[in-house]
Design an enzyme around this catalytic site. Structure first.
Site, PDB file in Angstrom:
ATOM      1  N   GLN A  14      36.082  10.665 133.443  1.00 20.40           N
ATOM      2  CA  GLN A  14      37.014  10.206 132.405  1.00 20.40           C
ATOM      3  C   GLN A  14      37.533  11.382 131.565  1.00 20.40           C
ATOM      4  OE1 GLN A  14      35.216   7.255 129.843  1.00 20.40           O
ATOM      5  NE2 GLN A  14      37.093   6.802 128.738  1.00 20.40           N
ATOM      6  N   LYS A  66      36.882   4.264 135.626  1.00 17.65           N
ATOM      7  CA  LYS A  66      36.624   2.855 135.331  1.00 17.65           C
ATOM      8  C   LYS A  66      36.856   1.940 136.529  1.00 17.65           C
ATOM      9  CE  LYS A  66      36.593   3.345 130.635  1.00 17.65           C
ATOM     10  NZ  LYS A  66      35.632   2.791 129.696  1.00 17.65           N
ATOM     11  N   ASP A 122      41.918  -4.446 129.498  1.00 19.05           N
ATOM     12  CA  ASP A 122      40.770  -4.060 128.678  1.00 19.05           C
ATOM     13  C   ASP A 122      41.258  -3.553 127.326  1.00 19.05           C
ATOM     14  OD1 ASP A 122      38.150  -3.715 128.009  1.00 19.05           O
ATOM     15  OD2 ASP A 122      37.907  -1.808 129.076  1.00 19.05           O
ATOM     16  N   GLU A 173      27.672   6.895 122.902  1.00 19.16           N
ATOM     17  CA  GLU A 173      27.423   6.887 121.459  1.00 19.16           C
ATOM     18  C   GLU A 173      25.937   7.090 121.143  1.00 19.16           C
ATOM     19  OE1 GLU A 173      29.894   3.397 119.676  1.00 19.16           O
ATOM     20  OE2 GLU A 173      29.837   3.177 121.833  1.00 19.16           O
ATOM     21  N   GLU A 225      30.735  -5.283 126.443  1.00 12.57           N
ATOM     22  CA  GLU A 225      31.988  -5.934 126.035  1.00 12.57           C
ATOM     23  C   GLU A 225      31.881  -7.449 126.218  1.00 12.57           C
ATOM     24  OE1 GLU A 225      35.713  -4.356 127.286  1.00 12.57           O
ATOM     25  OE2 GLU A 225      34.913  -2.335 127.646  1.00 12.57           O
ATOM     26  N   GLU A 262      29.442  -0.052 129.199  1.00 15.01           N
ATOM     27  CA  GLU A 262      30.109  -0.438 127.950  1.00 15.01           C
ATOM     28  C   GLU A 262      29.869  -1.926 127.728  1.00 15.01           C
ATOM     29  OE1 GLU A 262      34.244   0.775 127.934  1.00 15.01           O
ATOM     30  OE2 GLU A 262      33.700   2.782 127.232  1.00 15.01           O
ATOM     31  N   ASP A 274      31.851  -2.724 131.356  1.00 16.49           N
ATOM     32  CA  ASP A 274      32.911  -1.822 131.809  1.00 16.49           C
ATOM     33  C   ASP A 274      32.250  -0.473 132.144  1.00 16.49           C
ATOM     34  OD1 ASP A 274      35.312  -0.548 132.277  1.00 16.49           O
ATOM     35  OD2 ASP A 274      35.766  -0.246 130.157  1.00 16.49           O
ATOM     36  N   THR A 308      33.645  -3.336 137.560  1.00 20.05           N
ATOM     37  CA  THR A 308      33.436  -4.023 136.278  1.00 20.05           C
ATOM     38  C   THR A 308      32.560  -5.226 136.597  1.00 20.05           C
ATOM     39  OG1 THR A 308      35.639  -3.364 135.545  1.00 20.05           O
ATOM     40  CG2 THR A 308      34.587  -5.166 134.327  1.00 20.05           C
ATOM     41  N   HIS A 314      33.090   1.436 117.698  1.00 24.13           N
ATOM     42  CA  HIS A 314      33.094   2.217 118.941  1.00 24.13           C
ATOM     43  C   HIS A 314      34.258   3.212 118.913  1.00 24.13           C
ATOM     44  CE1 HIS A 314      32.903   3.207 123.226  1.00 24.13           C
ATOM     45  NE2 HIS A 314      34.195   2.921 123.313  1.00 24.13           N
ATOM     46  N   ARG A 366      31.764   9.038 132.524  1.00 18.31           N
ATOM     47  CA  ARG A 366      32.270   9.786 131.370  1.00 18.31           C
ATOM     48  C   ARG A 366      32.811  11.164 131.738  1.00 18.31           C
ATOM     49  NH1 ARG A 366      33.235   5.676 128.179  1.00 18.31           N
ATOM     50  NH2 ARG A 366      31.363   4.555 127.558  1.00 18.31           N
TER      51      ARG A 366
HETATM   52 CA    CA Z   1      36.161  -0.518 127.939  1.00 14.34          CA
END
Ligand code: CA
Length: 437
Positions: free
Chosen positions: A250, A263, A137, A384, A211, A209, A243, A267, A144, A247
């Site tokens: 993380q 993570k 990844d 975000e 992606e 996320e 993804d 996925t 971002h 949070r």
């Molecule tokens: Ca990612």
């Protein structure tokens, strides 16, 4: 290369393909599907149908190089086709266009076979396109990286290496699933800033996320880097990638080695591999680097890549909730992004990944990194969009969301548009949040 397969005027005898938002005859993405009661096999999306490659081979519809490619794609994974590379994919694409064209030489005979070689997509189950050996990844979405950096380091949002090399971490393949797979809220160690010690329990800040997924073609022998000029030959196609990110888990676990349990629980991929051949009309130059950006080292520089190494793909995030469903409202649009906001091209990712000698294999997968823009309407994660949950969104149903709740469904879509060409799409990448086990 743009060729006759991209002709805007081309129509298919598969009526649902004509004007289809995702899968007109100019797209022809590849995937692995199970028809009702059948085994997993290779197929091609065409309108609301899937062309069954094994059955089409049985009907004698492929010969020569296209036949070899169709045979390599007809089994339970696309890995054998991905290993063959671009020439085989191009031969398959040209033959598929001939077969499915409404004005093709034997169109009436092919249409008469429709019941034997097509399945209604809505009746089929879609699987992952390939057995993924390795997954990496990246972090190439510069806005971002800036947005997240500002949350943690307002004075110095971008770390010093960012513009020198495409940053990435090696991800987890065992928990990659196709669109629709349940998203079980992970348990882990969480610690709020005001808490002295972490506790173990369900993630409280579950996020997505947005992606791009990048499918690797032939690959390289170990110890033999792929020069950037040759990198395009090793990129087979693209998909959407979510993804999923815990949070709070993380935030506590990530130093110094990066994300782990935050993570590795899941996925999700959109199941159709949109080939780089189908995407040829939607290539563009990467955004110019700022005047003050560091000069690229030679192994990341290539003239062709500077001209057309990027993709112009529009990405969309939608959210569905119990409140929206109860109110009879459609999924709510949260964001629209573009792959033009990636700071690094996929060729630069391949060149950098292999520059130390690491070998890539057919069916490996890259994630681009979360794709966000500068506008508030172009943010590819809730981290975000809600500033870490501090500014929750109010949905059309009146519900508020800082992060995802159980029962929420996240939907990604993507499309390519260019004047003079047929628009193509990626299909959906969906996932619904289930309570922690
Ligand atoms: Ca990612």
């Amino acid at each position: 290369m743009i060729d006759e397969t991209h002709d805007l005027k081309r129509r298919s005898w598969v009526a649902s393909a004509n004007g289809h938002g995702d899968f007109p005859i100019q797209n022809l993405p590849l995937g692995i599907f199970r028809p009702p009661g059948g085994s997993a096999r290779g197929g091609v999306a065409i309108g609301d149908e899937i062309l069954d490659l094994a059955q089409a081979l049985d009907q004698g519809l492929f010969q020569d190089q296209a036949g070899e490619a169709a045979a390599a794609a007809a089994g339970p994974t696309l890995n054998p086709l991905l290993a063959l590379g671009a020439t085989a994919r191009q031969a398959l694409r040209r033959r598929l266009v001939e077969l499915l064209d409404a004005n093709g030489k034997d169109a009436a005979a092919h249409a008469a076979r429709a019941a034997r070689i097509l399945h209604r997509a809505a009746d089929c189950t879609l699987e992952l396109p390939a057995a993924i050996g390795d997954y990496t990844d990246f972090y190439a979405g510069i806005h971002h990286a800036l947005n997240v950096g500002r949350l943690f380091r307002p004075d110095n949002p971008l770390l010093p290496n960012y513009k020198h090399l495409p940053i990435a971490y090696h991800g987890r393949t065992s928990s990659i699933r196709p669109s629709g797979a349940a998203v079980r809220r992970p348990n882990g160690q969480r610690k709020r800033p005001e808490e002295e010690t972490p506790s173990f329990g369900p993630c409280r800040n579950l996020d997505y996320e947005l992606e791009l997924g990048i499918w690797i073609g032939p690959g390289n022998a170990d110890g033999t880097p792929i020069p950037i000029a040759e990198a395009p030959r090793h990129i087979a196609g693209l998909c959407l990638l979510n993804d999923w990110s815990a949070r709070d888990i993380q935030a506590f676990e990530y130093q110094p080695l990066g994300p782990f349990l935050a993570k590795n629980f899941l996925t999700t991929l959109s199941p159709w591999l949109v080939t780089v051949e189908a995407l040829a009309p939607f290539r563009c130059a990467p955004e110019p680097r700022d005047a003050g950006d560091p000069k690229l080292l030679a192994y990341l520089q290539d003239g062709a890549d500077e001209k057309a190494g990027a993709f112009d793909i529009t990405l969309e995030v939608l959210l569905n909730t119990s409140g929206l469903r109860a109110a009879g409202r459609p999924p709510q649009h949260l964001a629209q992004g573009t792959t033009r906001d990636l700071y690094w091209t996929v060729a630069q990712m391949v060149a950098h990944h292999t520059s130390g000698g690491c070998n890539l294999a057919a069916g490996d997968l890259f994630g681009s990194g979360t794709i966000s823009g500068t506008a508030r309407t172009a943010l590819g994660s809730l981290l975000e969009l809600t500033r870490g949950g501090r500014e929750p969104l109010t949905l059309a149903s009146g519900e508020q969301r800082g992060f995802l709740e159980d029962g929420d469904e996240v939907i990604f879509r993507a499309a390519c548009h260019r004047e003079g060409y047929a628009s193509i799409g990626f299909g959906e990448c969906r996932g619904t949040i289930h309570p922690s086990p």
